[in-house]
Enzyme design. Structure first.
Site, PDB file in Angstrom:
ATOM      1  N   VAL A   1     -31.742  27.623  56.761  1.00  0.00           N
ATOM      2  CA  VAL A   1     -31.118  26.335  56.451  1.00  0.00           C
ATOM      3  C   VAL A   1     -30.067  26.579  55.379  1.00  0.00           C
ATOM      4  O   VAL A   1     -30.314  27.285  54.403  1.00  0.00           O
ATOM      5  CB  VAL A   1     -32.173  25.325  55.941  1.00  0.00           C
ATOM      6  CG1 VAL A   1     -31.508  24.039  55.471  1.00  0.00           C
ATOM      7  CG2 VAL A   1     -33.203  25.031  57.018  1.00  0.00           C
ATOM      8  N   PHE A   2     -28.893  25.959  55.554  1.00  0.00           N
ATOM      9  CA  PHE A   2     -27.786  26.119  54.610  1.00  0.00           C
ATOM     10  C   PHE A   2     -27.703  24.925  53.679  1.00  0.00           C
ATOM     11  O   PHE A   2     -27.603  23.778  54.121  1.00  0.00           O
ATOM     12  CB  PHE A   2     -26.475  26.264  55.381  1.00  0.00           C
ATOM     13  CG  PHE A   2     -25.261  26.509  54.519  1.00  0.00           C
ATOM     14  CD1 PHE A   2     -25.186  27.632  53.715  1.00  0.00           C
ATOM     15  CD2 PHE A   2     -24.190  25.640  54.539  1.00  0.00           C
ATOM     16  CE1 PHE A   2     -24.057  27.883  52.929  1.00  0.00           C
ATOM     17  CE2 PHE A   2     -23.056  25.869  53.768  1.00  0.00           C
ATOM     18  CZ  PHE A   2     -22.995  26.993  52.964  1.00  0.00           C
TER      19      PHE A   2
ATOM     20  N   GLY B   1     -24.877  21.109  49.215  1.00  0.00           N
ATOM     21  CA  GLY B   1     -24.869  19.967  48.301  1.00  0.00           C
ATOM     22  C   GLY B   1     -26.038  20.119  47.347  1.00  0.00           C
ATOM     23  O   GLY B   1     -26.192  21.163  46.706  1.00  0.00           O
ATOM     24  N   SER B   2     -26.886  19.120  47.276  1.00  0.00           N
ATOM     25  CA  SER B   2     -28.009  19.167  46.328  1.00  0.00           C
ATOM     26  C   SER B   2     -29.001  20.283  46.647  1.00  0.00           C
ATOM     27  O   SER B   2     -29.719  20.734  45.751  1.00  0.00           O
ATOM     28  CB  SER B   2     -28.723  17.822  46.265  1.00  0.00           C
ATOM     29  OG  SER B   2     -29.241  17.460  47.527  1.00  0.00           O
TER      30      SER B   2
ATOM     31  N   GLU C   1     -32.469  13.736  55.028  1.00  0.00           N
ATOM     32  CA  GLU C   1     -31.052  13.614  55.397  1.00  0.00           C
ATOM     33  C   GLU C   1     -30.824  12.507  56.433  1.00  0.00           C
ATOM     34  O   GLU C   1     -29.850  12.531  57.167  1.00  0.00           O
ATOM     35  CB  GLU C   1     -30.539  14.958  55.927  1.00  0.00           C
ATOM     36  CG  GLU C   1     -30.773  16.127  54.990  1.00  0.00           C
ATOM     37  CD  GLU C   1     -30.093  15.989  53.634  1.00  0.00           C
ATOM     38  OE1 GLU C   1     -29.117  15.223  53.518  1.00  0.00           O
ATOM     39  OE2 GLU C   1     -30.537  16.637  52.682  1.00  0.00           O
TER      40      GLU C   1
END
Length: 179
Positions: A3-4, A7-8, A85
């Site tokens: 997983v990339f 952001g946070s 998300e």
């Protein structure tokens, strides 16, 4: 599965992972073009968080952190991230390029908010985004903290990279906060 985080997830990892790698994906630009009504803002006062938009330059890079998920944790992590998300993001597979160049590019999952989702805020002048950021807060904290933590984290993991949108927003936010 990898997983990339761009952001946070760069500084606030709230799921189990086996290993992490610093690197980048190509063909995108990080932009504060997504409204946040469930993390860094509210429905009545939405904050601004990052998403990735396609770049005109296929070689443009967005640096971040790749997290390798153990096989036994994949279902948990996917369910967790799908919920986290939920505000307009979707899972997309892209190539990730590790900075250490010891590994070949590999497939990775990113969460991307496209321009058709209901929370997509779109382009705005940096000063207007900064005005929105300094007045917003949500269940995950102040929107200004999101901007400052991301800018600080990017300087640590990729000090040689210039992310003008992020760093210009950081300057504008600090100027407003200190005035």
């Amino acid at each position: 599965m990898w997983v990339f985080g761009y952001g946070s997830l760069v500084w606030k990892v709230d799921f189990p992972f086996e290993r992490k790698e610093i690197g980048y994906i190509k063909g995108y630009e990080r932009r504060f073009y997504q409204h946040s009504t469930d993390h860094r803002g509210t429905v009545n006062n939405p904050g601004r968080v990052v998403t990735l938009i396609p770049s005109d330059n296929p070689e443009s890079k967005v640096f971040g952190v790749a997290y390798k998920i153990k096989e036994e944790d994949i279902d948990y992590v996917v369910n967790h991230l799908d919920y986290r998300e939920k505000g307009g993001y979707e899972r997309v597979s892209v190539l990730f390029y590790p900075r250490n160049n010891e590994s070949f590019p590999f497939s990775i999952i990113i969460y991307l908010a496209n321009h058709e989702n209901p929370h997509f805020a779109g382009y705005a002048d940096i000063k207007d985004i900064a005005k929105q950021v300094v007045k917003c807060s949500g269940p995950s904290g102040a929107n200004i903290d999101y901007v400052l933590n991301l800018a600080n984290s990017m300087r640590k993991i990729a000090p040689e990279e210039e992310d003008s949108h992020l760093f210009d927003l950081e300057k504008a936010v600090l100027a407003l906060a200190n005035s």
